[in-house]
Structure formats: C-alpha cells, structure tokens
Design a protein around this motif. Structure first.
Motif, PDB file in Angstrom:
ATOM      1  N   ARG A 153       0.822  -1.211   0.000  1.00  0.00           N
ATOM      2  CA  ARG A 153       0.000   0.000   0.000  1.00  0.00           C
ATOM      3  C   ARG A 153       0.858   1.265   0.000  1.00  0.00           C
ATOM      4  O   ARG A 153       0.566   2.224  -0.733  1.00  0.00           O
ATOM      5  N   TYR A 154       1.892   1.270   0.810  1.00  0.00           N
ATOM      6  CA  TYR A 154       2.707   2.475   0.941  1.00  0.00           C
ATOM      7  C   TYR A 154       3.427   2.810  -0.368  1.00  0.00           C
ATOM      8  O   TYR A 154       3.339   3.948  -0.865  1.00  0.00           O
ATOM      9  N   TRP A 155       4.119   1.837  -0.934  1.00  0.00           N
ATOM     10  CA  TRP A 155       4.935   2.128  -2.118  1.00  0.00           C
ATOM     11  C   TRP A 155       4.097   2.239  -3.390  1.00  0.00           C
ATOM     12  O   TRP A 155       4.492   2.929  -4.333  1.00  0.00           O
ATOM     13  N   ALA A 156       2.933   1.600  -3.422  1.00  0.00           N
ATOM     14  CA  ALA A 156       2.058   1.725  -4.590  1.00  0.00           C
ATOM     15  C   ALA A 156       1.637   3.167  -4.819  1.00  0.00           C
ATOM     16  O   ALA A 156       1.435   3.593  -5.959  1.00  0.00           O
ATOM     17  N   LYS A 157       1.511   3.938  -3.748  1.00  0.00           N
ATOM     18  CA  LYS A 157       1.113   5.341  -3.876  1.00  0.00           C
ATOM     19  C   LYS A 157       2.195   6.200  -4.530  1.00  0.00           C
ATOM     20  O   LYS A 157       1.900   7.262  -5.078  1.00  0.00           O
ATOM     21  N   LEU A 158       3.431   5.729  -4.481  1.00  0.00           N
ATOM     22  CA  LEU A 158       4.557   6.506  -5.008  1.00  0.00           C
ATOM     23  C   LEU A 158       5.012   6.041  -6.388  1.00  0.00           C
ATOM     24  O   LEU A 158       5.703   6.779  -7.097  1.00  0.00           O
ATOM     25  N   LEU A 159       4.617   4.843  -6.752  1.00  0.00           N
ATOM     26  CA  LEU A 159       5.077   4.272  -8.020  1.00  0.00           C
ATOM     27  C   LEU A 159       4.104   4.582  -9.150  1.00  0.00           C
ATOM     28  O   LEU A 159       2.999   5.055  -8.943  1.00  0.00           O
ATOM     29  N   ASP A 160       4.553   4.304 -10.375  1.00  0.00           N
ATOM     30  CA  ASP A 160       3.792   4.680 -11.571  1.00  0.00           C
ATOM     31  C   ASP A 160       3.734   3.492 -12.522  1.00  0.00           C
ATOM     32  O   ASP A 160       4.741   3.113 -13.116  1.00  0.00           O
ATOM     33  N   SER A 161       2.560   2.921 -12.672  1.00  0.00           N
ATOM     34  CA  SER A 161       2.426   1.761 -13.556  1.00  0.00           C
ATOM     35  C   SER A 161       2.684   2.122 -15.013  1.00  0.00           C
ATOM     36  O   SER A 161       3.064   1.264 -15.816  1.00  0.00           O
ATOM     37  N   ASP A 162       2.489   3.386 -15.394  1.00  0.00           N
ATOM     38  CA  ASP A 162       2.770   3.799 -16.767  1.00  0.00           C
ATOM     39  C   ASP A 162       4.260   3.707 -17.090  1.00  0.00           C
ATOM     40  O   ASP A 162       4.648   3.624 -18.251  1.00  0.00           O
ATOM     41  N   LYS A 163       5.085   3.730 -16.058  1.00  0.00           N
ATOM     42  CA  LYS A 163       6.531   3.566 -16.238  1.00  0.00           C
ATOM     43  C   LYS A 163       6.946   2.119 -15.984  1.00  0.00           C
ATOM     44  O   LYS A 163       8.119   1.819 -15.871  1.00  0.00           O
ATOM     45  N   ARG A 164       5.954   1.248 -15.870  1.00  0.00           N
ATOM     46  CA  ARG A 164       6.163  -0.180 -15.628  1.00  0.00           C
ATOM     47  C   ARG A 164       6.750  -0.461 -14.248  1.00  0.00           C
ATOM     48  O   ARG A 164       7.406  -1.484 -14.031  1.00  0.00           O
ATOM     49  N   ASP A 165       6.542   0.453 -13.299  1.00  0.00           N
ATOM     50  CA  ASP A 165       6.938   0.189 -11.927  1.00  0.00           C
ATOM     51  C   ASP A 165       6.163  -1.015 -11.399  1.00  0.00           C
ATOM     52  O   ASP A 165       5.050  -1.299 -11.856  1.00  0.00           O
ATOM     53  N   ASP A 166       6.726  -1.688 -10.414  1.00  0.00           N
ATOM     54  CA  ASP A 166       6.057  -2.889  -9.903  1.00  0.00           C
ATOM     55  C   ASP A 166       6.462  -3.176  -8.468  1.00  0.00           C
ATOM     56  O   ASP A 166       7.426  -2.612  -7.955  1.00  0.00           O
ATOM     57  N   ILE A 167       5.712  -4.044  -7.848  1.00  0.00           N
ATOM     58  CA  ILE A 167       5.971  -4.507  -6.490  1.00  0.00           C
ATOM     59  C   ILE A 167       5.793  -6.012  -6.486  1.00  0.00           C
ATOM     60  O   ILE A 167       4.811  -6.514  -7.035  1.00  0.00           O
ATOM     61  N   TYR A 168       6.747  -6.743  -5.894  1.00  0.00           N
ATOM     62  CA  TYR A 168       6.510  -8.173  -5.768  1.00  0.00           C
ATOM     63  C   TYR A 168       7.232  -8.751  -4.563  1.00  0.00           C
ATOM     64  O   TYR A 168       8.135  -8.144  -4.004  1.00  0.00           O
ATOM     65  N   SER A 169       6.787  -9.929  -4.212  1.00  0.00           N
ATOM     66  CA  SER A 169       7.376 -10.648  -3.087  1.00  0.00           C
ATOM     67  C   SER A 169       7.838 -12.015  -3.572  1.00  0.00           C
ATOM     68  O   SER A 169       7.375 -12.521  -4.588  1.00  0.00           O
ATOM     69  N   TYR A 170       8.776 -12.565  -2.840  1.00  0.00           N
ATOM     70  CA  TYR A 170       9.133 -13.954  -3.097  1.00  0.00           C
ATOM     71  C   TYR A 170       9.648 -14.585  -1.815  1.00  0.00           C
ATOM     72  O   TYR A 170      10.075 -13.893  -0.886  1.00  0.00           O
ATOM     73  N   ASN A 171       9.580 -15.890  -1.756  1.00  0.00           N
ATOM     74  CA  ASN A 171       9.953 -16.608  -0.547  1.00  0.00           C
ATOM     75  C   ASN A 171      11.464 -16.651  -0.383  1.00  0.00           C
ATOM     76  O   ASN A 171      12.212 -16.760  -1.360  1.00  0.00           O
TER      77      ASN A 171
END
Length: 340
Positions: A194-212
């Motif tokens: 939630r926090y970083w999604a507000k600062l990122l831009d999907s039009d620039k292909r920004d993304d958030i992901y997790s992995y184990n």
C-alpha cells in the motif's frame, strides 16, 4: 523471453553449446563483492576463499567490449552478483559505459542505504533501466532485524528521493520494490504494498513483488525443512534456467554457475582474464552440467540437490495495475513465474 527448455528443444541446446554458439540472455557482472549490511537470509559473510573486492575498471570494460557483439541477445544486464552495487565507487561510470555500448535492460538491485543525492542523480542520468529496491519491512525494528546494520528512515528517504528525481527528470527508469517473505516480516507485506504503490507509476512499468526466502543452494538452511509439503518432482526434474541463460562473472573474473554458486564459484567454469566470456560460457564444464539438466538429472550435482532457489522463483507473483492517478494494486490475478 529467455531460453526454451522444453524437451523438443533440448537436443538443439546441446548442439549449440558444443559448437560454442550458446549466447546468454542475462549478463550479471559483480562490480563489487562486499556489502554494507549483514542480512540473516544472505550468505555473503559465510566462509569462502574469495576476497572482498571491487572489480577493476579495465576488467569490466574488457567484459563489456567482448560481450557487445552479443548485446542483441542479452535481455538483462545486472550490475551485481553477490554484494551491494551502490558501494562501488565506479557504479555510475560503469552504467554509462554499458549504455554507450548499447546494452539494454540494465539493472541495479540495492538496499538503498548508500544512495546519496549525487548518486541518485547519477543513476538516473546514466540511464539505468531498472532499480530493484530491497527494503523488506515497514517498521524500523523489523527492518533492523532483516537488513542488519542499515538505517530504515534513511533507506526510505533515499528511495523516496530517487523516485522524485526520476519523475522530475521524466526518466524512463522503472522501479521494482521487492519483499523477501520471512516469518519475521510476512505480516507487513500488505502495508508495504500500500505504501509504495502510492509513489510508483504503472505507466513507467513500476512494480511490487514478493518472493519466498531461499537457501542459497543449501548454505542457509535444510531444503526439506524449508520446503515441507511444497516439494515438487516437477521442479526437481525441470532443467534450471540459470545454467542456460545466465552468464555470471564474479569480481575477480571467475564465472559462477548461478546464484547458489556466487559465494565460491567452485565449478571451474573459467575466468574471463584467461578466456573470452562466450568461450567460457560454452566450455566443456558447462556442457556437462547442461547435459545433466536436460536429461532431468540436475540433482546429481550436490549444489542443485540441496537448492531451493527455483521454488523461490516459482512463487514470484505480482500484478501492479493503475486504478487511479496514484496507482494501486490488483491482487485478483496472481501469476506464478518460473522458467520452463
């Protein structure tokens, strides 16, 4: 994208390697072997004969020059193997050099602690294509346990400033904020999104992901304990994409087989000070390892038998979707990524 490892193409891959014609899709150059943090999930400080060092610039340029004719095939150029690239005093200069030679999809993975304002401008001005931000927490106490030795507030401010500079300069640089899921921080992932999604831009292909979290080929935990009921015969038999796609060159010029081999580089795959990167990538040692993989016998190799990295890759999932002018996250269609 990537190497076709389906059974129908396996004979072709062996022939290409025999003729010295296999070209990597990913070039990873360890510009520095060293780090400013002591993360419990990382094996950089485990016993090894390797010495902490910064790659000499003449060696770096020689690698880039020799690989430039193959840049058409290289889909990803990483400025790290095992270490924190932003403690390399020549990082920005190296990025400029790679971009001048036409390498695409250049990337830096960083914990953010050392990205002062001058470096932030340098990274963006040099044209780095992707910056992978590793924070793994939303609270200082948790961050201190996961990224030991770093200042959480400083890290957050550094990344916020870096995003601001990217936006102000209207740069095409994209950000991927990633989160290593562990028992100590798993409960903070949704807030992290939630926090970083507000600062990122999907039009620039920004993304958030997790992995184990994984075990670095058995160095950092028992495979059976880590996997539990997630153990899969499919994953155990499937050829490992790193062996076919990734040319990993350590700071002294030694080739590493894959991330699990970053600590020691113990497979005698060659050194780019003595042979060309492409020749080393197609050596007899590589051919033997690739044959075992293609015959679905990679677990004959001890490092592979004890490794959980492919399970971590398989659990990578993300779906960043612009829902409003601030951006948002849509988790309704999670995708599992694994090279097949």
């Amino acid at each position: 994208m990537g190497c076709n490892l389906e059974r129908s193409n396996r004979k072709n891959l062996l022939e290409l390697s025999k003729r010295g014609k296999l070209v990597p899709y990913e070039l990873s150059i360890e510009t520095v072997f060293g780090c400013n943090a002591k993360c419990p999930m990382c094996f950089i400080d485990e016993p090894t004969a390797r010495k902490k060092r910064v790659m000499k610039m003449d060696l770096y340029k020689s690698i880039c020059d020799q690989m430039q004719p193959y840049s058409y095939n290289i889909e990803k150029f990483d400025f790290w193997c095992l270490g924190e690239p932003t403690i390399d005093p020549f990082l920005v200069e190296r990025i400029y050099y790679a971009k001048k030679l036409g390498f695409k999809n250049t990337a830096v993975a960083t914990n953010g602690h050392s990205i002062h304002e001058e470096m932030a401008h340098g990274l963006i001005d040099a044209g780095i294509d992707t910056i992978l931000a590793s924070i793994d927490a939303t609270e200082a106490d948790t961050h201190q346990k996961v990224r030991v030795g770093l200042d959480f507030e400083k890290v957050v401010k550094n990344f916020e400033r870096l995003i601001h500079i990217r936006n102000k300069k209207k740069s095409k640089t994209r950000f991927i904020f990633r989160f290593v899921l562990q028992d100590i921080n798993r409960h903070q992932y949704e807030e992290f999104e939630r926090y970083w999604a507000k600062l990122l831009d999907s039009d620039k292909r920004d993304d958030i992901y997790s992995y184990n979290v994984h075990n670095w080929g058995g160095y950092m935990g028992d495979k059976k304990i880590i996997l539990g009921d997630k153990y899969s015969e499919f994953v155990e038999k499937k050829p490992c994409h790193y062996v076919f796609e990734s040319l990993c060159i350590l700071a002294d010029g030694t080739l590493a087989l894959c991330p699990a081999d970053f600590l020691e580089g113990k497979f005698n795959l060659g050194n780019v000070k003595e042979t060309s990167p492409i020749e080393a990538f197609n050596s007899l040692a590589y051919q033997k390892i690739r044959r075992l993989n293609l015959e679905e016998n990679k677990n004959d190799i001890d490092l592979c038998k004890t490794c959980t990295i492919l399970y971590s890759n398989a659990n990578r999932s993300w779906s960043f979707k612009k829902l409003d002018n601030k951006g948002g996250l849509d988790r309704s269609e999670k995708k599992n990524y694994m090279k097949v």
